[in-house]
Design an enzyme around this catalytic site. Sequence first.
Site, PDB file in Angstrom:
ATOM      1  N   HIS A  49       0.811  -1.214   0.000  1.00  0.00           N
ATOM      2  CA  HIS A  49       0.000   0.000   0.000  1.00  0.00           C
ATOM      3  C   HIS A  49       0.849   1.272   0.000  1.00  0.00           C
ATOM      4  CE1 HIS A  49      -3.170   2.848   0.331  1.00  0.00           C
ATOM      5  NE2 HIS A  49      -2.443   3.414   1.257  1.00  0.00           N
ATOM      6  N   TYR A  53       2.286   5.380  -2.546  1.00  0.00           N
ATOM      7  CA  TYR A  53       2.582   6.738  -2.083  1.00  0.00           C
ATOM      8  C   TYR A  53       3.985   7.167  -2.477  1.00  0.00           C
ATOM      9  CZ  TYR A  53      -1.792   6.952   0.237  1.00  0.00           C
ATOM     10  OH  TYR A  53      -3.124   6.984   0.454  1.00  0.00           O
ATOM     11  N   HIS A 200      -9.168   1.561 -10.797  1.00  0.00           N
ATOM     12  CA  HIS A 200      -8.901   2.547  -9.741  1.00  0.00           C
ATOM     13  C   HIS A 200      -7.459   3.060  -9.811  1.00  0.00           C
ATOM     14  CE1 HIS A 200      -8.490   4.477  -5.884  1.00  0.00           C
ATOM     15  NE2 HIS A 200      -7.538   3.626  -5.562  1.00  0.00           N
ATOM     16  N   PHE A 201      -6.492   2.139  -9.910  1.00  0.00           N
ATOM     17  CA  PHE A 201      -5.126   2.669  -9.900  1.00  0.00           C
ATOM     18  C   PHE A 201      -4.686   3.188 -11.274  1.00  0.00           C
ATOM     19  CE2 PHE A 201      -4.283  -2.032  -9.565  1.00  0.00           C
ATOM     20  CZ  PHE A 201      -3.619  -2.224 -10.768  1.00  0.00           C
ATOM     21  N   HIS A 202      -5.494   2.922 -12.308  1.00  0.00           N
ATOM     22  CA  HIS A 202      -5.215   3.611 -13.575  1.00  0.00           C
ATOM     23  C   HIS A 202      -5.677   5.064 -13.511  1.00  0.00           C
ATOM     24  CE1 HIS A 202      -4.006  -0.203 -15.280  1.00  0.00           C
ATOM     25  NE2 HIS A 202      -3.509   0.489 -16.282  1.00  0.00           N
ATOM     26  N   ARG A 265     -10.052  -9.647 -11.910  1.00  0.00           N
ATOM     27  CA  ARG A 265      -8.888  -8.777 -11.940  1.00  0.00           C
ATOM     28  C   ARG A 265      -7.677  -9.434 -12.592  1.00  0.00           C
ATOM     29  NH1 ARG A 265      -6.033  -5.945  -6.671  1.00  0.00           N
ATOM     30  NH2 ARG A 265      -4.155  -5.284  -7.755  1.00  0.00           N
ATOM     31  N   ARG A 266      -7.348 -10.661 -12.177  1.00  0.00           N
ATOM     32  CA  ARG A 266      -6.107 -11.271 -12.652  1.00  0.00           C
ATOM     33  C   ARG A 266      -6.317 -12.501 -13.519  1.00  0.00           C
ATOM     34  NH1 ARG A 266      -4.940 -10.353  -7.166  1.00  0.00           N
ATOM     35  NH2 ARG A 266      -3.507  -8.612  -6.845  1.00  0.00           N
TER      36      ARG A 266
HETATM   37 CU   LIG Z   1      -4.071   0.415  -0.522  1.00  0.00          CU
END
Ligand SMILES: [Cu+2]
Length: 289
Positions: A49, A53, A200-202, A265-266
């Site tokens: 996670h 960041y 989401h992370f795209h 997802r995978r």
């Molecule tokens: Cu996270």
Amino acid sequence: MVVSNMIMWFIATLGVAATVLLQFIPWSLGYTATIDVLLSRTLFWYFGHPLVYFWLLPAYMAWYAIIPKIIGGKIFSDSLAKFSFVLFIFFSIPVGLHHQFTEPGLDTTWKFIQTVLTFMVVIPSLMTAFSMFAAFEITGRKKGYTGLFSWLKGLPWKDVRFLAPFIGMLSFVPGGVGGLINASYQLNTVVHNTIWVTGHFHLTVATTVILTFFGISYWLIPHLTGRKLTKKMNNLGIVQTIFWAVGMLIMSGGMHIQGLLGGPRRSSYSEYAGGEQVAEWGWYKWLKL
Ligand SMILES: [Cu+2]
């Protein structure tokens, strides 16, 4: 800001180092028969996670330190910037369990505690958003634009060094909202392990962070080499920014919708939302074809 990012990186990598040194290497050498998968996953997400960041915080640094200069203003508050980075260290390291809500071996209490901590990350994020738009408004008003929203005219929209990161900031709004959905214990079960998460992370990394990095490059490379970003190159940069933003909007939007329909997802199939067929026929059903 750089120091807090390094502190976060240092503390977070302890998790992945522990699983590699104490689990993977002894197992690969034949000293242990098996790996405790639950422990390994937990140590990985403890690292995994805050890993995001490590990309997001440099984008924040650019928003705080470079963007105000590019628009001809100054940072809204130095201490607010420092304070929000300290909060990031405290809130965003111990929240890896929000990737493991469906993990059967973990106690609900720990999942709940890390849910609360994840929601706390909203505080430094909203502080950053406030600080950015305060700097924009102050700069716009200083240039003589008054009224409720007309200060927006005082911003350099035709400057790619501002436009690219700005579009990045805007896409962080739906990105952040999606993050809250992922982090909600109950709503997470709807999207867990679906391609929604990839969508989401795209939005957050591949749109917000990357567009900001484009903006930084257009500023940093001329700054380091002593060359000038010509008007032609600037305009080419704007075209590139818009192409990237529209492309990512289609890609991550599609992933979000497909994920809600149960697209995995995978793997090539999923037991979620009724299995293979939904993943395969989701789009057709949604479009009523
Ligand atoms: Cu996270």
